[in-house]
Motif scaffolding. Structure first.
Motif, mmCIF file in Angstrom:
data_model
loop_
_atom_site.group_PDB
_atom_site.id
_atom_site.type_symbol
_atom_site.label_atom_id
_atom_site.label_comp_id
_atom_site.label_asym_id
_atom_site.label_seq_id
_atom_site.Cartn_x
_atom_site.Cartn_y
_atom_site.Cartn_z
ATOM 1 N N ARG A 144 0.837 -1.199 0.000
ATOM 2 C CA ARG A 144 0.000 0.000 0.000
ATOM 3 C C ARG A 144 0.875 1.254 0.000
ATOM 4 O O ARG A 144 2.062 1.207 0.284
ATOM 5 C CB ARG A 144 -0.924 0.012 1.230
ATOM 6 C CG ARG A 144 -1.957 -1.102 1.239
ATOM 7 C CD ARG A 144 -2.790 -1.050 2.514
ATOM 8 N NE ARG A 144 -3.719 -2.153 2.619
ATOM 9 C CZ ARG A 144 -4.981 -2.128 2.194
ATOM 10 N NH1 ARG A 144 -5.459 -1.007 1.631
ATOM 11 N NH2 ARG A 144 -5.767 -3.172 2.333
ATOM 12 N N ARG A 145 0.237 2.378 -0.300
ATOM 13 C CA ARG A 145 0.960 3.659 -0.319
ATOM 14 C C ARG A 145 1.645 3.926 1.019
ATOM 15 O O ARG A 145 2.777 4.421 1.054
ATOM 16 C CB ARG A 145 -0.042 4.784 -0.664
ATOM 17 C CG ARG A 145 0.449 6.201 -0.379
ATOM 18 C CD ARG A 145 1.631 6.568 -1.243
ATOM 19 N NE ARG A 145 2.157 7.888 -0.932
ATOM 20 C CZ ARG A 145 3.069 8.149 -0.004
ATOM 21 N NH1 ARG A 145 3.567 7.150 0.728
ATOM 22 N NH2 ARG A 145 3.509 9.360 0.205
ATOM 23 N N ARG A 146 0.978 3.597 2.113
ATOM 24 C CA ARG A 146 1.517 3.890 3.445
ATOM 25 C C ARG A 146 2.762 3.060 3.773
ATOM 26 O O ARG A 146 3.477 3.385 4.720
ATOM 27 C CB ARG A 146 0.455 3.644 4.520
ATOM 28 C CG ARG A 146 -0.030 2.203 4.616
ATOM 29 C CD ARG A 146 -0.909 1.990 5.838
ATOM 30 N NE ARG A 146 -1.365 0.610 5.939
ATOM 31 C CZ ARG A 146 -2.594 0.199 5.660
ATOM 32 N NH1 ARG A 146 -3.517 1.087 5.266
ATOM 33 N NH2 ARG A 146 -2.932 -1.072 5.779
ATOM 34 N N HIS A 188 -2.196 9.043 -8.447
ATOM 35 C CA HIS A 188 -2.910 9.777 -7.386
ATOM 36 C C HIS A 188 -3.325 8.847 -6.233
ATOM 37 O O HIS A 188 -4.471 8.849 -5.786
ATOM 38 C CB HIS A 188 -4.157 10.474 -7.955
ATOM 39 C CG HIS A 188 -3.866 11.340 -9.154
ATOM 40 N ND1 HIS A 188 -3.152 12.519 -9.071
ATOM 41 C CD2 HIS A 188 -4.163 11.163 -10.476
ATOM 42 C CE1 HIS A 188 -3.042 13.057 -10.279
ATOM 43 N NE2 HIS A 188 -3.633 12.255 -11.154
ATOM 44 N N LEU A 189 -2.376 8.042 -5.765
ATOM 45 C CA LEU A 189 -2.678 7.075 -4.720
ATOM 46 C C LEU A 189 -2.695 7.745 -3.340
ATOM 47 O O LEU A 189 -1.828 8.564 -3.020
ATOM 48 C CB LEU A 189 -1.651 5.940 -4.722
ATOM 49 C CG LEU A 189 -1.528 5.130 -6.013
ATOM 50 C CD1 LEU A 189 -0.463 4.052 -5.876
ATOM 51 C CD2 LEU A 189 -2.870 4.514 -6.396
ATOM 52 N N THR A 190 -3.690 7.399 -2.531
ATOM 53 C CA THR A 190 -3.767 7.885 -1.155
ATOM 54 C C THR A 190 -3.173 6.854 -0.206
ATOM 55 O O THR A 190 -2.809 5.743 -0.619
ATOM 56 C CB THR A 190 -5.222 8.175 -0.757
ATOM 57 O OG1 THR A 190 -5.991 6.967 -0.878
ATOM 58 C CG2 THR A 190 -5.826 9.242 -1.658
ATOM 59 N N LYS A 191 -3.094 7.199 1.073
ATOM 60 C CA LYS A 191 -2.368 6.393 2.056
ATOM 61 C C LYS A 191 -2.774 4.921 2.060
ATOM 62 O O LYS A 191 -1.913 4.034 2.135
ATOM 63 C CB LYS A 191 -2.577 6.988 3.447
ATOM 64 C CG LYS A 191 -1.815 6.262 4.546
ATOM 65 C CD LYS A 191 -1.997 6.933 5.900
ATOM 66 C CE LYS A 191 -3.385 6.669 6.461
ATOM 67 N NZ LYS A 191 -3.515 7.128 7.857
ATOM 68 N N ASP A 192 -4.072 4.633 1.993
ATOM 69 C CA ASP A 192 -4.542 3.251 2.114
ATOM 70 C C ASP A 192 -4.704 2.537 0.776
ATOM 71 O O ASP A 192 -5.107 1.366 0.743
ATOM 72 C CB ASP A 192 -5.874 3.213 2.876
ATOM 73 C CG ASP A 192 -5.709 3.603 4.338
ATOM 74 O OD1 ASP A 192 -4.664 3.258 4.917
ATOM 75 O OD2 ASP A 192 -6.616 4.250 4.893
ATOM 76 N N ASP A 193 -4.417 3.214 -0.311
ATOM 77 C CA ASP A 193 -4.549 2.583 -1.628
ATOM 78 C C ASP A 193 -3.458 1.534 -1.840
ATOM 79 O O ASP A 193 -2.317 1.702 -1.398
ATOM 80 C CB ASP A 193 -4.428 3.625 -2.745
ATOM 81 C CG ASP A 193 -5.668 4.495 -2.865
ATOM 82 O OD1 ASP A 193 -6.723 4.072 -2.392
ATOM 83 O OD2 ASP A 193 -5.553 5.602 -3.425
#
Length: 273
Positions: A144-146, A188-193
């Motif tokens: 994931r992104r995070r 455009h990935l967010t933290k949980d993507d």
């Protein structure tokens, strides 16, 4: 309480009491007893339990490890008179596999195949070959992104072993770090993507199984990229306990199986002298 249940209770209260793995051992044995918990425990019942372990844990190394936990439980039951002292647990044998590697020039050839496709496939290939991921499977899909820590230059990789999630931090070189940041920004990935979609990982496999095999041969597997990564680290002087941590091995004996490369290097030295 049935005999094996009593043996499990005794093992938890005595032999496993101070073990760091008590919870996982208890969980494994509970899983077995949930499937098979005979009122009378004879040798046939013990053998059936070992067969059940091999069905529940299909990885031979994991099955042997779980069978040894079962053996420990049975011995505890025998010590306290809950089980017949003549009972014997024979853990399944594990064939020690040679960790065959893919030569560096061949890895570059395979990489060039992915370069002809899109940047996402190339990035996934670079992560597998450059971080020693376990093939084209769950470790890629769970990213994931995070998991990317740009300040430390690491990527946290998750793997499930024995029903438990194990995380490890893999160091990134500048190329991988830059490519990951570009991939995240572009999509455009967010933290949980998730970093990669299932269809993208599926395409990664498809390229390997079609164009890749036509050019490099059908006897190579993506998992060998992990073997090549581990061998490269050892040959370049990285301490084996560090290699263990980077690969996510819970047992250093697993990492030691890569030490055969040192034997090969010694043979080369003999040729020189």
């Amino acid at each position: 309480m049935k005999p094996l249940e009593k043996a499990l209770q005794l093992a938890v209260e005595t032999k496993w009491r101070r073990s760091d793995h008590q919870c996982s051992m208890h969980s494994q044995m509970t899983k077995i007893l949930g499937k098979f918990n005979p009122s009378v425990v004879d040798q046939r019942a013990i053998d059936d339990c070992v067969l059940l372990i091999q069905r529940l844990w299909q990885n031979p190394t994991t099955a042997r490890r779980v069978a040894n936990v079962f053996k420990s439980m049975v011995r505890t039951g025998q010590r306290y008179g809950e089980l017949d002292s003549q009972l014997f647990v024979d853990p399944p044998r594990v064939q020690v596999l040679r960790r065959d590697i893919i030569p560096e020039d061949q890895i570059k050839q395979i990489r060039s195949i992915y370069e002809r496709h899109d940047a996402t496939l190339l990035l996934m290939f670079d992560l597998v070959s450059g971080l020693g991921l376990r093939g084209f499977g769950s470790e890629l899909l769970q990213l994931r992104r995070r998991d990317l820590d740009t300040s430390r230059g690491t990527l946290t990789v998750s793997a499930k072993k024995g029903g438990y999630e194990i995380k490890r931090k893999c160091p990134l070189n500048l190329h991988l770090s830059t490519a990951l940041i570009h991939h995240i920004d572009f999509n455009h990935l967010t933290k949980d993507d998730h970093l990669f979609l299932p269809r993208e990982v599926s395409n990664l496999r498809t390229v390997w199984n079609t164009a890749g095999r036509q050019e490099i041969g059908s006897d190579l597997t993506p998992y060998q990229l992990r073997h090549s990564y581990a061998t490269k680290l050892l040959r370049n002087g990285v301490p084996i306990h560090v290699v263990q941590r980077v690969l996510g091995h819970t047992n250093i004996q697993t990492t030691m199986q890569y030490a055969h490369v040192m034997d090969e290097d010694l043979e080369k030295v003999k040729e020189v002298i």
